[in-house]
Design an enzyme around this catalytic site. Structure first.
Site, mmCIF file in Angstrom:
data_model
loop_
_atom_site.group_PDB
_atom_site.id
_atom_site.type_symbol
_atom_site.label_atom_id
_atom_site.label_comp_id
_atom_site.label_asym_id
_atom_site.label_seq_id
_atom_site.Cartn_x
_atom_site.Cartn_y
_atom_site.Cartn_z
ATOM 1 C CG ASP A 213 -13.140 -2.313 0.118
ATOM 2 O OD1 ASP A 213 -12.650 -3.256 -0.023
ATOM 3 O OD2 ASP A 213 -13.158 -1.006 -0.832
ATOM 4 C CG ASP B 50 -1.923 -1.180 1.208
ATOM 5 O OD1 ASP B 50 -2.013 -2.029 0.227
ATOM 6 O OD2 ASP B 50 -2.734 -1.149 2.295
#
Length: 238
Positions: free
Chosen positions: A129, A8
């Site tokens: 998500d 990330d």
């Protein structure tokens, strides 16, 4: 089953968050390219990358990092974060990124997903998500009224072939994946499911293999050394 180590990026650095909270940013590695190469040397063939700045504000300020990793490694990269229009998706897909992940766009602009699937087929992944089963968007900052299974079925009807499913309450916690929700989504649609969030150790990898999911994303567990990438790859191949 495939294993996707994760990198990330925020402000050009390799970081991890806790439950998606931008106030919990922790740098976990020095160099994105060196980290990617270390995963490749261990035997990984795939890499999951996220542009956290993009997820929050819809920009592509870290694009040079992703293209450099694609160019200087042999890893097959899936990339998400801030890809909300055809230009951004096409740019990455035509410059070395194997697949792109659409998150917020799946909720707010399903026509975009449909158009991209028509053009790029299985190179389009939808990221779902959820918190308590309800989909979140805009870098997990906005709640929706959409159930994760309902969205998965809608994406299946469009022709999407891959979904990354993340239980936000598990992400970055090393507390184990949400096996119940992953089993539900895997059984409700024929799309290939990539599990994300909470993976801690080799027992989690074995449990996900039993669920017959297509792939598993491993992030914090690799950086905190609670999971051996080599061992995870071995279990996934068995």
């Amino acid at each position: 089953m495939i294993i996707l180590p994760a990198i990330d990026i925020k402000n050009g650095k390799c970081v991890r968050l806790y439950k998606g909270d931008f106030n919990t940013v922790e740098q976990v590695a020095e160099s994105p390219i060196e980290t990617a190469l270390s995963f490749q040397r261990t035997g990984a063939q795939y890499l999951h990358m996220v542009d956290l700045d993009g997820a929050k504000d819809g920009t592509q300020s870290n694009q040079d990092i992703f293209l450099k990793v694609a160019k200087e490694t042999d890893l097959r990269i899936e990339l998400g974060g801030g890809i909300r229009d055809i230009n951004a998706a096409s740019f990455y897909l035509e410059n070395g990124i194997e697949r792109v992940i659409l998150g917020s766009a799946a909720v707010k602009n399903p026509k975009l997903v449909k158009d991209l699937v028509k053009e790029y087929h299985d190179r389009i992944i939808v990221g779902i998500d959820a918190m308590h089963g309800m989909v979140q968007t805009e870098g997990w900052l906005d709640a929706s009224e959409i159930n994760y299974i309902d969205l998965a079925k809608e994406m299946e009807a469009i022709g999407v072939q891959y979904i990354v499913y993340t239980d936000i309450s598990k992400d970055g916690t090393l507390s184990g994946p949400n096996l119940y929700e992953l089993e539900m989504i895997n059984n409700q649609v024929d799309i290939k499911i990539i599990a994300s969030g909470g993976i801690s150790n080799i027992e989690d990898i074995k449990a996900l293999k039993k669920l017959n999911v297509y792939g598993v994303i491993c992030g914090k567990s690799l950086y905190k050394n609670t999971l051996s990438l080599e061992e995870a790859l071995k279990v996934a191949r068995e």
